[in-house]
Design a protein around this motif. Structure first.
Motif, PDB file in Angstrom:
ATOM      1  N   ARG A  74       0.835  -1.212   0.000  1.00 31.87           N
ATOM      2  CA  ARG A  74       0.000   0.000   0.000  1.00 31.87           C
ATOM      3  C   ARG A  74       0.861   1.249   0.000  1.00 31.87           C
ATOM      4  NH1 ARG A  74      -3.128   1.666   3.794  1.00 31.87           N
ATOM      5  NH2 ARG A  74      -4.697   2.546   2.411  1.00 31.87           N
ATOM      6  N   LEU A  75       1.924   1.255   0.810  1.00 33.29           N
ATOM      7  CA  LEU A  75       2.812   2.413   0.869  1.00 33.29           C
ATOM      8  C   LEU A  75       3.464   2.655  -0.481  1.00 33.29           C
ATOM      9  CD1 LEU A  75       4.249   4.650   2.427  1.00 33.29           C
ATOM     10  CD2 LEU A  75       5.931   2.958   3.186  1.00 33.29           C
ATOM     11  N   GLU A  76       3.868   1.587  -1.147  1.00 28.92           N
ATOM     12  CA  GLU A  76       4.484   1.724  -2.465  1.00 28.92           C
ATOM     13  C   GLU A  76       3.487   2.278  -3.480  1.00 28.92           C
ATOM     14  OE1 GLU A  76       7.385   1.926  -5.148  1.00 28.92           O
ATOM     15  OE2 GLU A  76       7.626   1.399  -3.019  1.00 28.92           O
ATOM     16  N   LYS A  77       2.234   1.838  -3.383  1.00 26.91           N
ATOM     17  CA  LYS A  77       1.199   2.342  -4.288  1.00 26.91           C
ATOM     18  C   LYS A  77       0.957   3.831  -4.058  1.00 26.91           C
ATOM     19  CE  LYS A  77      -2.054   2.124  -7.350  1.00 26.91           C
ATOM     20  NZ  LYS A  77      -1.725   1.953  -8.786  1.00 26.91           N
ATOM     21  N   PHE A  78       0.941   4.256  -2.816  1.00 27.25           N
ATOM     22  CA  PHE A  78       0.794   5.685  -2.505  1.00 27.25           C
ATOM     23  C   PHE A  78       1.936   6.494  -3.106  1.00 27.25           C
ATOM     24  CE2 PHE A  78      -2.424   4.717   0.705  1.00 27.25           C
ATOM     25  CZ  PHE A  78      -3.199   5.872   0.708  1.00 27.25           C
ATOM     26  N   ARG A  79       3.136   6.002  -2.953  1.00 25.69           N
ATOM     27  CA  ARG A  79       4.303   6.738  -3.457  1.00 25.69           C
ATOM     28  C   ARG A  79       4.264   6.850  -4.983  1.00 25.69           C
ATOM     29  NH1 ARG A  79       8.596   4.096   0.833  1.00 25.69           N
ATOM     30  NH2 ARG A  79       8.447   5.772   2.393  1.00 25.69           N
ATOM     31  N   GLN A  80       3.785   5.811  -5.630  1.00 27.51           N
ATOM     32  CA  GLN A  80       3.651   5.879  -7.091  1.00 27.51           C
ATOM     33  C   GLN A  80       2.622   6.930  -7.498  1.00 27.51           C
ATOM     34  OE1 GLN A  80       2.721   1.951  -8.558  1.00 27.51           O
ATOM     35  NE2 GLN A  80       4.684   1.063  -7.909  1.00 27.51           N
ATOM     36  N   LEU A  81       1.491   6.948  -6.790  1.00 29.17           N
ATOM     37  CA  LEU A  81       0.451   7.936  -7.105  1.00 29.17           C
ATOM     38  C   LEU A  81       0.934   9.358  -6.869  1.00 29.17           C
ATOM     39  CD1 LEU A  81      -2.740   6.265  -5.582  1.00 29.17           C
ATOM     40  CD2 LEU A  81      -2.438   6.939  -7.966  1.00 29.17           C
ATOM     41  N   GLU A 102      -8.200   8.209  -7.570  1.00 31.89           N
ATOM     42  CA  GLU A 102      -7.492   7.000  -7.152  1.00 31.89           C
ATOM     43  C   GLU A 102      -6.871   7.188  -5.763  1.00 31.89           C
ATOM     44  OE1 GLU A 102      -6.321   3.002  -8.361  1.00 31.89           O
ATOM     45  OE2 GLU A 102      -7.800   4.472  -9.052  1.00 31.89           O
ATOM     46  N   LEU A 103      -6.373   8.393  -5.504  1.00 35.83           N
ATOM     47  CA  LEU A 103      -5.785   8.676  -4.197  1.00 35.83           C
ATOM     48  C   LEU A 103      -6.848   8.586  -3.090  1.00 35.83           C
ATOM     49  CD1 LEU A 103      -3.202   9.533  -2.690  1.00 35.83           C
ATOM     50  CD2 LEU A 103      -3.898  11.921  -3.050  1.00 35.83           C
ATOM     51  N   ARG A 104      -8.038   9.097  -3.358  1.00 32.49           N
ATOM     52  CA  ARG A 104      -9.139   9.006  -2.374  1.00 32.49           C
ATOM     53  C   ARG A 104      -9.507   7.541  -2.118  1.00 32.49           C
ATOM     54  NH1 ARG A 104     -11.174  13.373  -5.619  1.00 32.49           N
ATOM     55  NH2 ARG A 104     -10.910  15.353  -4.506  1.00 32.49           N
ATOM     56  N   LYS A 105      -9.516   6.766  -3.191  1.00 31.32           N
ATOM     57  CA  LYS A 105      -9.864   5.346  -3.067  1.00 31.32           C
ATOM     58  C   LYS A 105      -8.884   4.625  -2.147  1.00 31.32           C
ATOM     59  CE  LYS A 105      -9.806   1.155  -5.906  1.00 31.32           C
ATOM     60  NZ  LYS A 105      -9.568   0.654  -7.293  1.00 31.32           N
ATOM     61  N   TRP A 149      -2.725  14.552   2.721  1.00 26.60           N
ATOM     62  CA  TRP A 149      -3.721  15.472   3.276  1.00 26.60           C
ATOM     63  C   TRP A 149      -3.712  16.820   2.553  1.00 26.60           C
ATOM     64  CZ3 TRP A 149      -4.990  15.536   9.185  1.00 26.60           C
ATOM     65  CH2 TRP A 149      -5.489  14.277   9.564  1.00 26.60           C
ATOM     66  N   ARG A 150      -2.536  17.296   2.187  1.00 23.77           N
ATOM     67  CA  ARG A 150      -2.481  18.574   1.443  1.00 23.77           C
ATOM     68  C   ARG A 150      -3.212  18.452   0.112  1.00 23.77           C
ATOM     69  NH1 ARG A 150       3.252  18.313   2.888  1.00 23.77           N
ATOM     70  NH2 ARG A 150       3.651  19.656   4.715  1.00 23.77           N
ATOM     71  N   LEU A 151      -3.039  17.320  -0.546  1.00 23.89           N
ATOM     72  CA  LEU A 151      -3.706  17.110  -1.839  1.00 23.89           C
ATOM     73  C   LEU A 151      -5.211  16.925  -1.683  1.00 23.89           C
ATOM     74  CD1 LEU A 151      -1.066  14.754  -3.486  1.00 23.89           C
ATOM     75  CD2 LEU A 151      -1.837  16.929  -4.446  1.00 23.89           C
ATOM     76  N   LEU A 152      -5.625  16.085  -0.736  1.00 18.86           N
ATOM     77  CA  LEU A 152      -7.042  15.791  -0.569  1.00 18.86           C
ATOM     78  C   LEU A 152      -7.834  17.005  -0.077  1.00 18.86           C
ATOM     79  CD1 LEU A 152      -6.928  12.188   0.986  1.00 18.86           C
ATOM     80  CD2 LEU A 152      -7.375  12.833  -1.386  1.00 18.86           C
TER      81      LEU A 152
END
Length: 569
Positions: A249-256, A266-269, A284-287
């Motif tokens: 999950r952490l790796e997926k976040f970093r890719q996004l 996708e980030l919200r999901k 949080w800054r993005l959302l």
């Protein structure tokens, strides 16, 4: 009203009682103690008998007749109060009921004090049975010449005096053991405020006994704080090793987050079930809409917004002492020290100054609402999350003076803008008469009546209004009901949901209320219900409990959000 103070000390010849400023009296037998008590019928007597190393337990009930006597590990107090009341610190009820049964009956006939045995079952009964503290009449003169204050029954006095001497003799049998037990307590002993901390303390002491050579190394350098005040799920600096799923999950976040244009949907999901701590600040800054999705624009946007905030500081902050802003600043200044008082981080003067600036600037830039109590709580999750970007250890104990001025300015500005984005969506909660909260509380009442009619009828039966407990839930977004670590996890989902703070929060409150349905139905009076709903036991909650709460809230939203008549009766 005259008062005589006397200190009894156990000695070889009995008890010696020096009277300060009066005379000295040797009390060597229960008979002499009884005679002394019986000789002063019209004087309120208070004497202390301090036994060495006396340990005071929490509470027990003692008898108050003409003189009020009780013993607490050698602590003997006599007062003329004429009632039966609980006293904190009493160890033994000193009067033998077999000796005093007949005497108590006679006294109760003469001085019958009406007791409120029945609990208030509704709000109106509660109000009628509750007296204002100013009406107690503490300063009124009492008539000690009345027949109710007569000489103490000799049998009662004799039995009580005998027990005083017996307790002193018992405590003097093994003074060495008491002294050793007392000396084992370290000088820097800290009070443990939760059961989990007590377990932590026991575990650490066992470790020290098993490994005496490493005792100094094993002691923590930072204070143990209550579980409710812990921001992270672990109280140690190092988190447990990440599972394979968490690493993925952490790796997926970093890719996004590193992609040229971050896919916010996708980030919200991925953020809905929780955001990893390592990437939570930028997520949080993005959302919140503070940062753009385009990575090339982020650095310039941050620089511009931070400069803009400190431009507001230069322009407006000095006006806090002007007459038309004094009331606002004074209220902020009062509320800041009350913000998370159990967490050392928020009691630091530098942190409190940052909060004062954030809240004052927001208030004068939003005159429709201004500052309202409760907004101060909404800064704390953002501040902690953005501080964690620079701190690897436990945030709750971190000294912010160790950070550079640029870091502190970045944290302050980012907290201000993200809090402003949040409040933009729920500002009607804080305008005059707070209509947003009124509507949400009414909607919660309607929702609960449809999903759990039994709980709803239980509230109506005992005249509990939803506004009496749910106002704080809406005003503070459940921050007073949950530990801060749970609030941060909750806000991961709120920022992932469309209208999370303004709409989804309603279903979270409904799920939160129904979570305690058994405890609610067990309470059968107004006061008990209010006490429960205002002090729900969430101290041990963590990510797992919040995940279950959010899942139930989502289910309720799915069933009822687009079905206004569903389950309506």
């Amino acid at each position: 009203m005259s008062t005589t103070h006397m200190e009894l000390e156990a000695g070889a010849g009995g008890l010696k009682a020096p009277f300060y400023g009066l005379h000295e009296l040797d009390i060597s037998s229960p008979v002499m103690v009884a005679e002394f008590l019986s000789s002063m019928p019209k004087t309120q007597i208070q004497f202390l008998a301090k036994a060495p190393h006396a340990q005071l337990p929490p509470m027990s009930t003692h008898l108050m007749c003409s003189y009020n006597l009780f013993i607490s590990g050698g602590l003997c107090v006599a007062m003329m109060l004429n009632s039966i009341q609980p006293v904190y610190g009493a160890q033994h009820p000193p009067l033998d009921p077999r000796l005093t049964k007949h005497f108590i009956k006679e006294r109760s006939k003469v001085n019958a004090v009406p007791l409120k045995n029945k609990k208030a079952s509704s709000f109106h009964e509660f109000a009628r049975s509750t007296s204002d503290a100013w009406d107690i009449g503490d300063d009124e003169e009492e008539d000690f010449s009345s027949p109710s204050f007569q000489t103490l029954n000799s049998k009662v006095a004799l039995a009580t005096a005998a027990q005083v001497l017996e307790n002193h003799s018992k405590l003097r049998v093994k003074p060495e053991r008491s002294q050793s037990a007392t000396s084992d307590v370290p000088a820097n002993y800290k009070v443990i405020k939760s059961s989990s901390d007590a377990q932590l303390s026991r575990n650490s002491s066992d470790t020290c006994l098993r490994n005496p050579l490493h005792k100094q190394q094993s002691l923590p350098l930072r204070p143990i704080i209550p579980l409710v005040a812990r921001i992270s799920d672990q109280n140690a600096s190092g988190a447990p090793p990440m599972t394979v799923r968490e690493k993925t999950r952490l790796e997926k976040f970093r890719q996004l987050l590193s992609s040229h244009n971050t896919d916010l949907d996708e980030l919200r999901k991925y953020s809905w079930p929780g955001v990893p701590r390592e990437v939570r600040p930028v997520t949080w800054r993005l959302l919140s809409g503070y940062l753009p999705a385009n990575t090339e624009r982020r650095k310039l946007t941050l620089q511009r917004k931070r400069e803009e905030y400190f431009g507001f500081i230069e322009q407006y902050y000095d006006s806090r002492n002007e007459e038309h802003h004094q009331d606002t600043y004074r209220q902020i200044h009062i509320d800041i020290p009350r913000t998370n008082p159990l967490i050392p981080l928020f009691q630091q003067p530098l942190v409190q100054e940052i909060f004062e600036r954030i809240l004052f600037i927001w208030a004068i830039r939003h005159p429709a609402s201004g500052y309202v109590q409760g907004i101060n709580d909404l800064v704390t999750p953002f501040f902690v999350v953005f501080l964690s970007e620079y701190v690897e250890e436990d945030v709750e104990n971190f000294d912010v003076t160790n950070l550079s001025q640029d870091m502190l300015r970045s944290i302050e500005a980012d907290s201000f803008w993200c809090m402003s984005k949040l409040l933009d969506g729920i500002q009607d909660n804080y305008t005059f008469a707070q209509p947003g909260i009124q509507k949400k509380v009414k909607a919660l009442e309607e929702l609960v009546s449809r999903i759990d009619e039994q709980v709803h009828k239980h509230f109506r039966k005992y005249e509990v209004e939803y506004l009496q407990f749910a106002f704080r839930w809406m005003n503070n977004l459940l921050m007073r009901e949950l530990p801060l670590r749970c609030t941060i996890r909750l806000w991961d989902t709120y920022q992932s949901e469309p209208e999370g703070f303004s709409h989804f929060h309603l279903y979270v409150c409904a799920a939160f209320l129904i979570k305690w349905r058994k405890e609610i139905l067990d309470e059968e009076d107004f006061q008990g219900l209010l006490m429960l709903l205002q002090n729900l036991p969430t101290i041990h909650w963590g990510n797992e409990e919040i995940g279950l709460l959010l899942a139930e809230a989502y289910r309720l939203k799915y069933m009822f959000a687009d079905a206004p008549n569903h389950y309506r009766r």
